[in-house]
Design a protein around this motif. Structure first.
Motif, PDB file in Angstrom:
ATOM      1  N   VAL A  19      79.287 -28.559  81.122  1.00  0.00           N
ATOM      2  CA  VAL A  19      79.958 -29.792  81.537  1.00  0.00           C
ATOM      3  C   VAL A  19      78.934 -30.910  81.762  1.00  0.00           C
ATOM      4  O   VAL A  19      79.149 -32.064  81.356  1.00  0.00           O
ATOM      5  N   ALA A  20      77.828 -30.570  82.406  1.00  0.00           N
ATOM      6  CA  ALA A  20      76.781 -31.557  82.680  1.00  0.00           C
ATOM      7  C   ALA A  20      76.072 -32.005  81.410  1.00  0.00           C
ATOM      8  O   ALA A  20      75.583 -33.140  81.321  1.00  0.00           O
ATOM      9  N   PHE A  21      76.033 -31.144  80.418  1.00  0.00           N
ATOM     10  CA  PHE A  21      75.338 -31.448  79.163  1.00  0.00           C
ATOM     11  C   PHE A  21      76.119 -32.435  78.304  1.00  0.00           C
ATOM     12  O   PHE A  21      75.533 -33.249  77.577  1.00  0.00           O
ATOM     13  N   ILE A  22      77.435 -32.407  78.383  1.00  0.00           N
ATOM     14  CA  ILE A  22      78.286 -33.165  77.462  1.00  0.00           C
ATOM     15  C   ILE A  22      78.056 -34.681  77.472  1.00  0.00           C
ATOM     16  O   ILE A  22      77.936 -35.288  76.394  1.00  0.00           O
ATOM     17  N   PRO A  23      77.998 -35.368  78.632  1.00  0.00           N
ATOM     18  CA  PRO A  23      77.863 -36.837  78.594  1.00  0.00           C
ATOM     19  C   PRO A  23      76.658 -37.331  77.803  1.00  0.00           C
ATOM     20  O   PRO A  23      76.799 -38.189  76.917  1.00  0.00           O
ATOM     21  N   ALA A  24      75.471 -36.802  78.095  1.00  0.00           N
ATOM     22  CA  ALA A  24      74.267 -37.247  77.390  1.00  0.00           C
ATOM     23  C   ALA A  24      74.293 -36.811  75.928  1.00  0.00           C
ATOM     24  O   ALA A  24      73.783 -37.520  75.050  1.00  0.00           O
ATOM     25  N   ALA A  25      74.885 -35.651  75.656  1.00  0.00           N
ATOM     26  CA  ALA A  25      74.965 -35.165  74.280  1.00  0.00           C
ATOM     27  C   ALA A  25      75.808 -36.111  73.431  1.00  0.00           C
ATOM     28  O   ALA A  25      75.434 -36.463  72.304  1.00  0.00           O
ATOM     29  N   VAL A  26      76.941 -36.541  73.967  1.00  0.00           N
ATOM     30  CA  VAL A  26      77.834 -37.449  73.234  1.00  0.00           C
ATOM     31  C   VAL A  26      77.174 -38.810  73.015  1.00  0.00           C
ATOM     32  O   VAL A  26      77.129 -39.332  71.898  1.00  0.00           O
ATOM     33  N   LEU A  27      76.626 -39.380  74.094  1.00  0.00           N
ATOM     34  CA  LEU A  27      75.982 -40.694  73.973  1.00  0.00           C
ATOM     35  C   LEU A  27      74.751 -40.634  73.080  1.00  0.00           C
ATOM     36  O   LEU A  27      74.493 -41.545  72.280  1.00  0.00           O
ATOM     37  N   GLY A  28      73.979 -39.554  73.215  1.00  0.00           N
ATOM     38  CA  GLY A  28      72.793 -39.402  72.390  1.00  0.00           C
ATOM     39  C   GLY A  28      73.130 -39.313  70.912  1.00  0.00           C
ATOM     40  O   GLY A  28      72.452 -39.903  70.060  1.00  0.00           O
ATOM     41  N   MET A 127      67.292 -29.771  75.525  1.00  0.00           N
ATOM     42  CA  MET A 127      66.176 -29.669  74.580  1.00  0.00           C
ATOM     43  C   MET A 127      66.635 -29.115  73.244  1.00  0.00           C
ATOM     44  O   MET A 127      66.203 -29.581  72.184  1.00  0.00           O
ATOM     45  N   VAL A 128      67.504 -28.116  73.289  1.00  0.00           N
ATOM     46  CA  VAL A 128      68.028 -27.539  72.044  1.00  0.00           C
ATOM     47  C   VAL A 128      68.809 -28.594  71.265  1.00  0.00           C
ATOM     48  O   VAL A 128      68.649 -28.737  70.047  1.00  0.00           O
ATOM     49  N   GLY A 129      69.654 -29.350  71.979  1.00  0.00           N
ATOM     50  CA  GLY A 129      70.444 -30.390  71.317  1.00  0.00           C
ATOM     51  C   GLY A 129      69.584 -31.480  70.723  1.00  0.00           C
ATOM     52  O   GLY A 129      69.820 -31.937  69.597  1.00  0.00           O
ATOM     53  N   LEU A 150      57.803 -24.736  65.792  1.00  0.00           N
ATOM     54  CA  LEU A 150      58.762 -25.399  66.665  1.00  0.00           C
ATOM     55  C   LEU A 150      59.347 -24.418  67.669  1.00  0.00           C
ATOM     56  O   LEU A 150      59.473 -24.732  68.862  1.00  0.00           O
ATOM     57  N   PHE A 151      59.670 -23.211  67.210  1.00  0.00           N
ATOM     58  CA  PHE A 151      60.237 -22.191  68.082  1.00  0.00           C
ATOM     59  C   PHE A 151      59.221 -21.757  69.139  1.00  0.00           C
ATOM     60  O   PHE A 151      59.552 -21.649  70.330  1.00  0.00           O
ATOM     61  N   ILE A 152      57.983 -21.541  68.711  1.00  0.00           N
ATOM     62  CA  ILE A 152      56.931 -21.144  69.655  1.00  0.00           C
ATOM     63  C   ILE A 152      56.704 -22.233  70.699  1.00  0.00           C
ATOM     64  O   ILE A 152      56.545 -21.951  71.891  1.00  0.00           O
ATOM     65  N   GLY A 153      56.706 -23.484  70.250  1.00  0.00           N
ATOM     66  CA  GLY A 153      56.530 -24.595  71.168  1.00  0.00           C
ATOM     67  C   GLY A 153      57.648 -24.671  72.194  1.00  0.00           C
ATOM     68  O   GLY A 153      57.407 -24.918  73.377  1.00  0.00           O
ATOM     69  N   PHE A 154      58.873 -24.421  71.740  1.00  0.00           N
ATOM     70  CA  PHE A 154      60.029 -24.457  72.635  1.00  0.00           C
ATOM     71  C   PHE A 154      59.924 -23.352  73.686  1.00  0.00           C
ATOM     72  O   PHE A 154      60.121 -23.595  74.882  1.00  0.00           O
ATOM     73  N   VAL A 155      59.610 -22.139  73.257  1.00  0.00           N
ATOM     74  CA  VAL A 155      59.504 -21.007  74.178  1.00  0.00           C
ATOM     75  C   VAL A 155      58.370 -21.226  75.170  1.00  0.00           C
ATOM     76  O   VAL A 155      58.514 -20.967  76.369  1.00  0.00           O
ATOM     77  N   THR A 156      57.247 -21.727  74.665  1.00  0.00           N
ATOM     78  CA  THR A 156      56.098 -21.988  75.535  1.00  0.00           C
ATOM     79  C   THR A 156      56.435 -23.031  76.593  1.00  0.00           C
ATOM     80  O   THR A 156      56.111 -22.877  77.778  1.00  0.00           O
ATOM     81  N   ALA A 157      57.105 -24.097  76.156  1.00  0.00           N
ATOM     82  CA  ALA A 157      57.492 -25.158  77.095  1.00  0.00           C
ATOM     83  C   ALA A 157      58.434 -24.619  78.164  1.00  0.00           C
ATOM     84  O   ALA A 157      58.321 -24.964  79.346  1.00  0.00           O
TER      85      ALA A 157
END
Length: 202
Positions: A19-28, A127-129, A150-157
């Motif tokens: 629910v919290a993810f949706i507003p920024a996802a839509v606007l982004g 981040m995934v979106g 990219l995957f390694i960077g995501f997991v590391t972060a």
């Protein structure tokens, strides 16, 4: 952790995250190109640092000690949505995503610690979106090697953030965020001064 188990508490928690993810996802998704065009430059980033710092000081002073929700498990869907709306501020480059969501938590009556923990988990779909949108904009023209990197960077972060967030929560239990806000304001003003008199290209 209970959040990663198929129990009522875990289901409720991840529903709140969605629910919290949706507003920024839509606007982004709708305004990503315009954001890059109009807000991604030195002046607007510097202004975001200043504006974000000022908002942080005002909102923390007014709402931080009025929290009623002390744990992340107790956050309601309504509070999650409000936090998600505040995450939209982070679409403005220079506005801290974590600071924006914590401010949303304060206004929603969520404690600093609970808001910080919620903000950390909210970063996962965010981040995934954002990564998926970047891949889509680039026509998915990535080699297998680049995708692995990219995957390694995501997991590391994520793992680094997991370590840092514990220290950050411990700090916030004792100290206000106004010091971080003041730092943002100083950096933002310094950048504006450099842009004005240092000849930085816009």
């Amino acid at each position: 952790m209970e959040f990663f188990k198929a129990k009522p508490s875990g289901i409720k928690f991840w529903t709140n995250i969605l629910v919290a993810f949706i507003p920024a996802a839509v606007l982004g998704f709708l305004f990503n190109d315009n954001i890059d065009k109009y807000l991604l430059n030195p002046t607007t980033v510097a202004l975001a640092l200043v504006v974000g710092g000022i908002l942080m000081i005002i909102i923390e002073h007014k709402f931080r000690n009025e929290d009623k929700t002390k744990s992340v498990e107790k956050i309601s869907i309504k509070q999650a949505f409000k936090i998600g709306c505040f995450q939209c501020f982070a679409l403005w480059p220079g506005m801290s995503r974590s600071a924006s969501t914590i401010m949303g938590g304060w206004i929603s009556g969520v404690s600093t610690v609970a808001a910080t923990e919620f903000s950390f988990f909210l970063a996962i779909p965010t981040m995934v979106g954002a990564t998926a949108l970047t891949l889509f904009k680039n026509g998915m023209n990535f080699s297998s090697g680049e995708i692995i990197i990219l995957f390694i960077g995501f997991v590391t972060a994520f793992l680094v953030a997991l370590i840092v967030v514990e220290k950050f929560v411990s700090y916030l239990k004792k100290k206000p965020m106004k010091f971080f806000a003041i730092y943002r304001i100083i950096v933002g003003i310094a950048l504006l001064f450099i842009i004005k008199f240092g000849g930085i290209s816009l």
